[in-house]
Design a protein around this motif. Structure first.
Motif, PDB file in Angstrom:
ATOM      1  N   TYR A  67      12.528 -26.046  31.905  1.00  0.00           N
ATOM      2  CA  TYR A  67      11.313 -25.871  31.113  1.00  0.00           C
ATOM      3  C   TYR A  67      11.477 -26.543  29.756  1.00  0.00           C
ATOM      4  O   TYR A  67      12.467 -26.316  29.065  1.00  0.00           O
ATOM      5  N   ASP A  68      10.501 -27.358  29.396  1.00  0.00           N
ATOM      6  CA  ASP A  68      10.519 -28.116  28.147  1.00  0.00           C
ATOM      7  C   ASP A  68       9.782 -27.317  27.078  1.00  0.00           C
ATOM      8  O   ASP A  68       8.556 -27.141  27.156  1.00  0.00           O
ATOM      9  N   VAL A  69      10.515 -26.833  26.089  1.00  0.00           N
ATOM     10  CA  VAL A  69       9.903 -25.993  25.058  1.00  0.00           C
ATOM     11  C   VAL A  69       8.960 -26.770  24.148  1.00  0.00           C
ATOM     12  O   VAL A  69       8.185 -26.159  23.396  1.00  0.00           O
ATOM     13  N   SER A  70       9.004 -28.083  24.186  1.00  0.00           N
ATOM     14  CA  SER A  70       8.052 -28.863  23.393  1.00  0.00           C
ATOM     15  C   SER A  70       6.643 -28.767  23.976  1.00  0.00           C
ATOM     16  O   SER A  70       5.665 -29.128  23.315  1.00  0.00           O
ATOM     17  N   MET A  71       6.536 -28.263  25.214  1.00  0.00           N
ATOM     18  CA  MET A  71       5.245 -28.140  25.882  1.00  0.00           C
ATOM     19  C   MET A  71       4.612 -26.761  25.698  1.00  0.00           C
ATOM     20  O   MET A  71       3.480 -26.546  26.103  1.00  0.00           O
ATOM     21  N   GLY A  72       5.349 -25.819  25.107  1.00  0.00           N
ATOM     22  CA  GLY A  72       4.796 -24.487  24.897  1.00  0.00           C
ATOM     23  C   GLY A  72       5.863 -23.418  24.997  1.00  0.00           C
ATOM     24  O   GLY A  72       7.017 -23.679  25.359  1.00  0.00           O
ATOM     25  N   SER A  73       5.479 -22.191  24.667  1.00  0.00           N
ATOM     26  CA  SER A  73       6.406 -21.065  24.721  1.00  0.00           C
ATOM     27  C   SER A  73       6.752 -20.717  26.169  1.00  0.00           C
ATOM     28  O   SER A  73       6.024 -21.059  27.100  1.00  0.00           O
ATOM     29  N   LEU A 112      16.443 -24.617  29.724  1.00  0.00           N
ATOM     30  CA  LEU A 112      15.486 -24.986  28.691  1.00  0.00           C
ATOM     31  C   LEU A 112      15.924 -26.283  28.028  1.00  0.00           C
ATOM     32  O   LEU A 112      17.108 -26.485  27.762  1.00  0.00           O
ATOM     33  N   THR A 113      14.962 -27.152  27.754  1.00  0.00           N
ATOM     34  CA  THR A 113      15.206 -28.397  27.039  1.00  0.00           C
ATOM     35  C   THR A 113      14.095 -28.576  26.004  1.00  0.00           C
ATOM     36  O   THR A 113      13.127 -27.824  25.985  1.00  0.00           O
ATOM     37  N   GLY A 114      14.211 -29.594  25.178  1.00  0.00           N
ATOM     38  CA  GLY A 114      13.103 -29.973  24.316  1.00  0.00           C
ATOM     39  C   GLY A 114      13.197 -29.478  22.884  1.00  0.00           C
ATOM     40  O   GLY A 114      14.085 -28.711  22.510  1.00  0.00           O
ATOM     41  N   THR A 115      12.231 -29.924  22.089  1.00  0.00           N
ATOM     42  CA  THR A 115      12.203 -29.671  20.651  1.00  0.00           C
ATOM     43  C   THR A 115      10.803 -29.267  20.208  1.00  0.00           C
ATOM     44  O   THR A 115       9.801 -29.829  20.678  1.00  0.00           O
ATOM     45  N   ASP A 116      10.735 -28.279  19.325  1.00  0.00           N
ATOM     46  CA  ASP A 116       9.467 -27.960  18.665  1.00  0.00           C
ATOM     47  C   ASP A 116       9.751 -27.421  17.274  1.00  0.00           C
ATOM     48  O   ASP A 116      10.537 -26.487  17.104  1.00  0.00           O
ATOM     49  N   ALA A 117       9.126 -28.008  16.281  1.00  0.00           N
ATOM     50  CA  ALA A 117       9.278 -27.535  14.899  1.00  0.00           C
ATOM     51  C   ALA A 117       7.934 -27.467  14.188  1.00  0.00           C
ATOM     52  O   ALA A 117       7.873 -27.433  12.963  1.00  0.00           O
ATOM     53  N   THR A 118       6.836 -27.436  14.965  1.00  0.00           N
ATOM     54  CA  THR A 118       5.506 -27.462  14.355  1.00  0.00           C
ATOM     55  C   THR A 118       4.542 -26.424  14.923  1.00  0.00           C
ATOM     56  O   THR A 118       3.500 -26.164  14.322  1.00  0.00           O
TER      57      THR A 118
END
Length: 220
Positions: A67-73, A112-118
């Motif tokens: 699951y790519d956390v940049s796509m959502g919670s 889990l993969t990905g990036t989110d800071a916004t």
């Protein structure tokens, strides 16, 4: 005429199937195929290549549990059936229901993969025990001080494996007195997390939150 082995016949069938998807007859591509061993030698027409064929033996699953956390919670909880879990991913302000995968065996490792800071996306493990979770280069940094990037709730138990460099950081901004109270990884009383693996984890809490543990006035 030399009799072809069973393995060679199987290979020939697989080649036919693979090439059929290209609407090309195998005879137009393959001038000769060795019949001595399975896939040992090919003589192809100039400028052409044989398609790659993968053969799987035994049971296999085509379902991905990454699951790519940049796509959502992401929310992980008990599944409908016994000894299973349910994962809801891609939860956003627009799509609050997300995408649900139910009745996943607890023997399955979720990644889990990905990036989110916004967007304040986070990971919540609610009630579920025996969850196997891998962080693979995850970078979650909350914007609002009251949001924990990873939260265990209501008796959840998680075995966390680290791969690569990972960051779970709650915001340190204090726009008002109600914020700045979240942990980087919230592990309240009654929950359990074990951490292993060759990777690393930087967990940072808000002004009044722990890196791993409780938020403001929370017992852990």
């Amino acid at each position: 005429m030399k009799k072809r082995s069973k393995a060679t016949r199987i290979f020939a069938c697989l080649s036919t199937v693979a090439l059929a998807f290209m609407s090309i007859q195998p005879s137009t591509l393959i001038h000769a195929v060795s019949t001595d061993t399975f896939g040992e030698e090919y003589v192809l027409a100039e400028g052409l290549a044989l398609p790659e064929v993968q053969v799987f033996a035994g049971e296999s699953s085509i379902i991905a549990y990454t699951y790519d956390v940049s796509m959502g919670s992401v929310k992980i909880e008990n599944g409908t059936n016994t000894n299973t879990i349910k994962v809801t991913s891609k939860i956003t302000a627009v799509n609050t229901t997300g995408i649900v995968q139910d009745n996943i065996s607890k023997d399955t490792t979720l990644t889990l993969t990905g990036t989110d800071a916004t967007n304040d996306y986070n990971v919540v493990i609610d009630k579920a025990k025996g969850v196997k979770l891998t962080l693979r280069g995850v970078n979650l940094q909350s914007v609002s001080g009251g949001i924990s990037p990873m939260m265990l709730q209501a008796g959840a138990e998680v075995a966390l494996k680290l791969e690569g460099e990972n960051t779970l950081a709650a915001s340190t901004d204090l726009p008002d007195n109600s914020l700045g109270k979240a942990a980087g990884v919230t592990v309240p009383e009654g929950t359990k997390i074990t951490i292993a693996g060759e990777g690393s984890l930087l967990a940072k809490g808000s002004i009044f939150g722990a890196g791993i543990g409780g938020g403001y006035k929370e017992t852990c």
